[in-house]
Design an enzyme around this catalytic site. Sequence first.
Site, PDB file in Angstrom:
ATOM      1  N   CYS A   1       0.790  -1.231   0.000  1.00 43.49           N
ATOM      2  CA  CYS A   1       0.000   0.000   0.000  1.00 43.49           C
ATOM      3  C   CYS A   1       0.820   1.277   0.000  1.00 43.49           C
ATOM      4  CB  CYS A   1      -0.918   0.035   1.215  1.00 43.49           C
ATOM      5  SG  CYS A   1      -1.896  -1.431   1.404  1.00 43.49           S
TER       6      CYS A   1
ATOM      7  N   HIS B   1      -2.948   6.443   4.192  1.00 40.71           N
ATOM      8  CA  HIS B   1      -1.777   5.572   4.403  1.00 40.71           C
ATOM      9  C   HIS B   1      -0.458   6.181   3.941  1.00 40.71           C
ATOM     10  CE1 HIS B   1      -0.799   1.008   5.020  1.00 40.71           C
ATOM     11  NE2 HIS B   1      -0.238   1.823   5.895  1.00 40.71           N
TER      12      HIS B   1
END
Length: 591
Positions: free
Chosen positions: A82, A143
């Site tokens: 990610c 993130h």
Amino acid sequence: MSLYINLRTVVVTILFYSSTLLTYITCTETNLQPNIVLIMADDLGIGDIGCYGNNTMRTPNIDNLAKDGVMLTHHIAAAPLCTPSRAAFMTGRYPIRSGMDNGYSVRVLVFTGSSGGLPENETTFAALLQKQGYATGIIGKWHLGVNCESRNDHCHHPLNHGFDFFYGTPLTNIHDCKPGEGSAILTNFQGRLRLINNTLMVGLLILFVMKWTGFTNLGWGIIVWLTVLCSLFFGAWYCVFGFMRVWNCLIMRNHDVVQQPSNGETLPTRMVEEALAFIERNQRKPFLLLMSFLHVHTPFFTTKAFIGKSKHGAYGDNVEEMDWHVGQIVNAIEKAGLANKTFIYFTSDHGGSLDSVGSNGEHDGGWNGIYRGKKGFAGWEGGIRVPGIFRWPGLLPSNEKIDVPTSLMDIYPTVVSLAGASLPQDRVIDGQDLMPLLKGDVQRSEHEFLFHYCGAALNAVRWHPKGSDTVWKAHFFTPKLEVGPCYRSEICGCHGQYVINHDPPLLFELSKDPSELNPLSPDTEPLFHEIQNQIQIGVEKHRKTLTSVPFQLAWNNVLWKPWLQPCCGTFPFCWCDKDSNVSITMRDPSQ
Ligand SMILES: *[C@@H]1O[C@H](CO)[C@@H](O)[C@H](O)[C@H]1NC(C)=O
């Protein structure tokens, strides 16, 4: 004379205004500055979607985007995890250029209270679009970090990176966010600590009994001290694990923490409602919406309407729910009459995680179709080959498939150019404008090489030689997936005991062998050495463009730092719920 001058002025003025009008008309006609809606799923495998060949998973809304638009079948994420993949997506640059990938074993951010994140000197496409007058919103997962030096400096926050609206989680959906699912990050550590803790408690109890019954002449003082020490130990243990949910699972609206810990059950629905409201609010000016789903990362918070409905267990239910959410967003765009003015993109941040196992022992990860490998491993296609669907009625063809190598990093120059902005000139942008390819003006993208990193190590190279349809791929090393520490592991090292090195690199003719099953040799491929040479030259050229930057995910940057912890109360008491009165009205229309 004066009449002559006046006449001239009049003519010039008329010419000026008519040309302005003409520019205005042509610009509106070519739809300059379309709305841009980028939809990113989390951990979704390319093999999970109907239009990519799955005949048992129902994803009608995503399939419709492909039917009305262009589908890329050779679309590559810049990283198999990610944080680095999203950093590359936001900046149009390989994550090593921003320091968002590195040589350590932790290759993603794991705390909201750590100091690593997207550096302030990186320019996201959102920042460029914002300068062009776009309303810029991101909903869902970020993130890419929060703070640098203090609790509220928000140096890595979306609002400091070109977005004027943020609703979602600064980190990601993790097991800690669902009570009873254990801890994503600290599971191993947690087990060990619990064992030590329990041993200490039993020891203490025995000591008490022994003292009571006169079996030992240890002083009470020592026993009291031991008890205090053990309590401290227990307290620390409780803090780390009891607070993980509070610290990592939180919802922000712009700069404010509005729910801590987050209510995962209602969050996905609230996110879609926020997306619909954003579209509604901004329908009269160009907008950029990045819908960054928490689906289909574990743990699943599927709503009742979708539980047990798919043919693929809890994972399938979650995928089908996400597809429905995609439909909600597309419908809203259509209802607002914006379909022809809106460029829609759908993708996943990287390949499916084949090793996720749910609390019931069920397989909870995605499916990467014919591609070998999985999330966390950059070399094999399965970790990085993702869906890529574009829809813009009127401007892009419909029902088109394109199979040439493209990258998630290409979105950057594509949307920047659609917005009428220009690319930053002071840095390397690795993405290529996709519009000529999507429109069918050209047959191949400008990418001759794509480089695939595992952390800071160059893992593999994809080569699409100019003037040829063949795509080659060379692996400098491959992960040891079958045995050893990488077996059934989601994240594993990029060197040493974790990998097998290849010299000469393991070579595949990807265009013929997409599953990477038949490595070539000088015997099977007469051009073997020539291909390896050309790839080497490509690598050397690429290496010359790299500069050294601070590693954002170095140990000191990923560690939890209490003073950086986003908190809606007074640290460490970070509980609040200012978001519970949001109406949850959405229901599956088929129910
Ligand atoms: C469809 O997706 C499910 C869930 O990931 C997977 O188990 C199944 O094998 C896929 N089917 C096909 C034909 O790819």
